[in-house]
Write an enzyme that holds these catalytic residues in place. Structure first.
Site, PDB file in Angstrom:
ATOM      1  CG  HIS A  96       7.125   6.994  -7.585  1.00 38.92           C
ATOM      2  ND1 HIS A  96       8.243   6.778  -8.362  1.00 38.92           N
ATOM      3  CD2 HIS A  96       7.486   6.697  -6.312  1.00 38.92           C
ATOM      4  CE1 HIS A  96       9.235   6.369  -7.599  1.00 38.92           C
ATOM      5  NE2 HIS A  96       8.803   6.321  -6.338  1.00 38.92           N
ATOM      6  CB  CYS A  97       4.184   1.969  -6.496  1.00 38.09           C
ATOM      7  SG  CYS A  97       3.875   0.829  -5.142  1.00 38.09           S
ATOM      8  N   PRO A  98       5.585   3.689  -3.743  1.00 37.56           N
ATOM      9  CG  PRO A  98       4.698   4.368  -1.685  1.00 37.56           C
ATOM     10  CD  PRO A  98       4.398   4.326  -3.155  1.00 37.56           C
TER      11      PRO A  98
END
Ligand SMILES: [Zn+2]
Ligand SMILES: [Zn+2]
Length: 359
Positions: A128-130
């Protein structure tokens, strides 16, 4: 076509809420600032647009920005693809080989994982990439990786422009320091040449502060003690120059400016706004790129214009008693279509010396 279809998925406006997060806000802010600065620098300082290199450079900069943003938004809005809620394998017997996700009420398809941030099971989940506020997985693996490839390449190009801009600035600064000049004095010298040529005068302007050697000029600015030479009020001049020859030249230029200025009468009010929407398209598109002020005009006032562009003029308002006491000068830019030239120009002062050429 495939790429175009993936953009169409963007119509899912629900996805727009992904922008409201510190990751995309910072990432898009950095992209916007770097792109804008690189474009402004390359046009104004280093590589002018009218040169072939300048146009190619500018097109490349736009290209980086477009490609970076395209892949970034694709990675964010197309997303990784989620395992459908309640999914189960076609052959129900295969479910014994699969994990079950209680949140999604579905079996976890091979290579999928449940993401706590997205609250869904993500197909071929990578992480999951912020920065895109979304997961990287099956559908956006390529666009996310392309973004990671293009962003540093664009940054390298922008960094090259920044370094060259700084270098150009340093080069220009050193050039005038080695002649013991300032930028303003270089401009005065140019105008002196122009004035002498304009009136065909039999004189030569010699810049008085050039010590004749680059080293001597250099040491006027840079000293071992760190304190510049002299007291800042009196300056050594060349032997063949008058101590005030530069200021004498400035006075001559000032007198010449008065002679060359043209008197205009205001025919239309102007609010003094930077972008006058009611003064025509051409006026809006040719706004002077300068921090110099714009002046408010009222019908019936008079202006002495000293310079101008095609759709704008720069000048001094001719002040009468109606202006507040203490106001000594009002000058700035105004649209040319708000004024008209007076039939008799206010050229009261004669030309400084010599014969005036026909204009
Ligand atoms: Zn799940
Ligand atoms: Zn996620």
């Amino acid at each position: 076509m495939g790429a175009f279809c993936s953009v169409i998925k963007f119509e899912n406006l629900q996805e727009l809420k992904r922008l409201c997060h510190w990751g995309p806000i910072i990432a898009l802010g950095v992209i916007a600032i770097c792109s804008t600065m690189a474009m402004i620098d390359s046009v104004l300082w280093y590589w002018p647009l009218h040169t072939t290199g300048g146009s190619v450079n500018f097109i490349m900069l736009i290209n980086w920005t477009v490609m970076i943003l395209y892949n970034y938004f694709n990675a964010m809005f197309v997303g990784p693809g989620f395992v459908p809620l309640g999914w189960k394998p076609e052959n129900s017997q295969d479910s014994m080989y699969l994990q079950y996700c209680k949140v999604c009420q579905a079996y976890k398809a091979p290579r999928s994982h449940h993401c706590r941030k997205c609250n869904r099971c993500v197909m071929k989940m990578d992480h999951h990439c912020p920065w895109i506020n979304n997961c990287c997985g099956y559908q956006n693996h390529a666009s996310f990786t392309l973004f990671l490839l293009l962003a540093p390449l664009g940054c390298i190009h922008a960094a090259f422009i920044f370094v060259m801009t700084m270098y150009t600035q340093l080069y220009n600064r050193m050039k005038i320091i080695l002649r013991n000049k300032t930028s303003i004095e270089s401009w005065i010298e140019e105008k002196a040449k122009d004035r002498i040529q304009y009136y065909q005068l039999d004189e030569v302007f010699v810049f008085p502060y050039d010590m004749g050697s680059k080293w001597k000029n250099f040491t006027q600015v840079f000293t071992w003690s760190g304190v510049p030479e002299g007291d800042g009020l009196e300056w050594p001049v060349r032997e063949d120059c008058h101590p005030y020859s530069l200021t004498i030249e400035q006075l001559k230029q000032k007198a010449d400016k008065r002679v060359r200025s043209v008197r205009y009468k205001v025919t239309e009010d102007y609010s003094g706004s930077c972008c006058p929407l009611n003064k025509g398209i051409k006026t809006i598109f040719t706004i002077p790129c300068t921090e110099e002020p714009r002046i408010q005009l009222r019908k019936g006032e008079f202006i002495l214009a000293t310079r101008g562009l095609r759709y704008w003029l720069y000048g001094d308002k001719i002040l009468d008693d109606s202006f507040a006491e203490g106001v000594s000068r009002i000058r700035g830019w105004f649209p040319r279509n708000c004024v008209e030239k007076c039939p008799c120009e206010a050229e009261t002062d004669p030309a400084p010396e010599g014969e005036k050429k026909n204009r």
